[in-house]
Design an enzyme around this catalytic site. Structure first.
Site, PDB file in Angstrom:
ATOM      1  N   CYS A 147     -30.212 140.818  64.606  1.00 27.35           N
ATOM      2  CA  CYS A 147     -30.793 139.522  64.260  1.00 27.35           C
ATOM      3  C   CYS A 147     -30.466 138.494  65.341  1.00 27.35           C
ATOM      4  O   CYS A 147     -29.427 138.566  65.996  1.00 27.35           O
ATOM      5  CB  CYS A 147     -30.241 139.052  62.908  1.00 27.35           C
ATOM      6  SG  CYS A 147     -30.948 137.467  62.347  1.00 27.35           S
ATOM      7  N   ASP A 186     -29.572 135.577  64.896  1.00 24.35           N
ATOM      8  CA  ASP A 186     -28.580 134.629  64.386  1.00 24.35           C
ATOM      9  C   ASP A 186     -27.446 134.407  65.378  1.00 24.35           C
ATOM     10  O   ASP A 186     -26.891 135.353  65.940  1.00 24.35           O
ATOM     11  CB  ASP A 186     -28.019 135.176  63.063  1.00 24.35           C
ATOM     12  CG  ASP A 186     -27.256 134.131  62.280  1.00 24.35           C
ATOM     13  OD1 ASP A 186     -26.227 133.638  62.799  1.00 24.35           O
ATOM     14  OD2 ASP A 186     -27.670 133.809  61.157  1.00 24.35           O
ATOM     15  N   ARG A 236     -24.512 133.735  64.959  1.00 21.91           N
ATOM     16  CA  ARG A 236     -23.206 134.243  64.541  1.00 21.91           C
ATOM     17  C   ARG A 236     -23.045 135.738  64.800  1.00 21.91           C
ATOM     18  O   ARG A 236     -22.000 136.298  64.447  1.00 21.91           O
ATOM     19  CB  ARG A 236     -23.015 133.963  63.037  1.00 21.91           C
ATOM     20  CG  ARG A 236     -23.011 132.478  62.688  1.00 21.91           C
ATOM     21  CD  ARG A 236     -23.227 132.265  61.196  1.00 21.91           C
ATOM     22  NE  ARG A 236     -24.565 132.657  60.781  1.00 21.91           N
ATOM     23  CZ  ARG A 236     -24.996 132.663  59.516  1.00 21.91           C
ATOM     24  NH1 ARG A 236     -24.174 132.298  58.551  1.00 21.91           N
ATOM     25  NH2 ARG A 236     -26.223 133.020  59.227  1.00 21.91           N
ATOM     26  N   HIS A 239     -27.016 141.580  58.869  1.00 25.47           N
ATOM     27  CA  HIS A 239     -25.778 140.823  58.662  1.00 25.47           C
ATOM     28  C   HIS A 239     -25.841 140.029  57.368  1.00 25.47           C
ATOM     29  O   HIS A 239     -26.926 139.703  56.873  1.00 25.47           O
ATOM     30  CB  HIS A 239     -25.511 139.875  59.841  1.00 25.47           C
ATOM     31  CG  HIS A 239     -26.499 138.745  59.935  1.00 25.47           C
ATOM     32  ND1 HIS A 239     -26.255 137.487  59.432  1.00 25.47           N
ATOM     33  CD2 HIS A 239     -27.743 138.692  60.468  1.00 25.47           C
ATOM     34  CE1 HIS A 239     -27.292 136.717  59.665  1.00 25.47           C
ATOM     35  NE2 HIS A 239     -28.219 137.419  60.292  1.00 25.47           N
ATOM     36  N   CYS A 279     -27.944 136.270  56.022  1.00 21.20           N
ATOM     37  CA  CYS A 279     -29.088 136.229  56.940  1.00 21.20           C
ATOM     38  C   CYS A 279     -30.149 135.270  56.396  1.00 21.20           C
ATOM     39  O   CYS A 279     -30.642 135.450  55.279  1.00 21.20           O
ATOM     40  CB  CYS A 279     -29.676 137.620  57.116  1.00 21.20           C
ATOM     41  SG  CYS A 279     -31.070 137.685  58.266  1.00 21.20           S
TER      42      CYS A 279
HETATM   43 ZN   LIG Z   1     -30.195 137.036  60.291  1.00 23.49          ZN
END
Ligand SMILES: [Zn+2]
Length: 290
Positions: free
Chosen positions: A122, A124, A126, A178, A181
């Site tokens: 992803c 993201d 993080r 994750h 999400c």
């Molecule tokens: Zn995500």
């Protein structure tokens, strides 16, 4: 064809860079931090994108927060421009320190790359794959998108997978979802999201096919379950690609499914071993010849 070699064994991804801890753990329970889904309306984060708030605030808000909102020390607060300037300064420090600790790394990388892992994850902020794996530049070839969705016809991910498998000859392909999400949270809701709606379509289809299961779970567990189901769906799409099928048969390429817990930094490996029947069916349906 050697059908048995299509079986995807449990990962040996725990093979680690020297001196780094084991990142793959089956024992760690996942607790999805829910702060992004529970912020009250009226908070600075909720106000920045109320349209997304109820289902996917993490998708759009995470990177808008600045240290100023969290700084209670009385020291000079940092603006987003300061953060950019700081990042450029930190890059110089990182490059100098890395060159000092690993003198051969950058000269070697300047001549090419030989990553053993393809990471499909992803976008993201993080989930920085190389950092969370404790690896270095050159170790991981990467494709990331919102909610790590593997669209069968997506040219971008398809090109990355083919290049990594056929030309770089990676040994491991990782599909990683994750916790918390934002894309998954959005697919669990029913708000119109513009361009994200067609992008999230495969996630909604997985939700549809597993509706009873998801509705039987508390919201947070249901979201994590959809993350897991999405990873399994992504793995299926990857293993249906001819270049991947051939690499599994010819040289034992392994495809893994992981879930990253953003609240603890720990990866959990999914049990994704295929049955003999599933392997034969995939081979019959997707194996092609020149
Ligand atoms: Zn995500």
């Amino acid at each position: 064809m050697n059908v048995a070699r299509l079986a995807v064994r449990p990962s040996v991804l725990a093979r680690r860079a020297e001196g780094t801890p084991n990142v793959a753990s089956r024992q760690q329970p996942l607790k999805s931090p829910s702060r992004f889904l529970q912020l009250p309306h009226g908070s600075p984060v909720a106000d920045c994108c109320p349209r997304f708030f109820s289902t996917s605030s993490a998708l759009c808000c995470e990177n808008r927060r600045t240290p100023a909102s969290a700084d209670t020390s009385g020291t000079k607060t940092e603006t987003s421009q300061d953060r950019y300037s700081t990042a450029l300064r930190l890059n110089k420090e990182w490059a100098a320190q890395t060159a000092k600790e690993h003198p051969d790394l950058f000269p070697t990388l300047a001549n090419g790359q030989q990553p053993q892992i393809l990471w499909l994850g992803c976008s993201d902020s993080r989930c920085p794959e190389t950092s969370l794996l404790g690896l270095k530049p050159g170790d991981v070839f990467v494709h990331r998108n919102i909610a790590n969705i593997m669209h069968p016809g997506d040219l971008s991910s398809g090109a990355v997978i083919e290049f990594a498998v056929q030309h770089l000859r990676v040994q491991h392909v990782v599909v990683c979802g994750h916790t918390s999400c934002g894309g998954v949270a959005a697919a669990m809701g029913n708000k119109q999201l513009g361009i994200l709606d067609p992008w999230l379509l495969p996630l909604r289809q997985v939700r549809q096919r597993n509706l009873s299961l998801l509705q039987s779970l508390p919201p947070e567990e249901a979201a994590t379950k959809l993350v897991e189901l999405n990873v399994r769906e992504g793995m299926d799409v990857v293993k249906q690609k001819g270049v991947v099928l051939n690499a599994i048969l010819e040289r034992g390429l392994q495809v893994h499914g992981l879930i990253y817990d953003v609240g603890s930094g720990v990866l959990r490996e999914l049990d994704t071993e295929d049955s003999e029947e599933a392997i034969k069916a995939r081979l019959t349906a997707f194996a092609t010849e020149a």
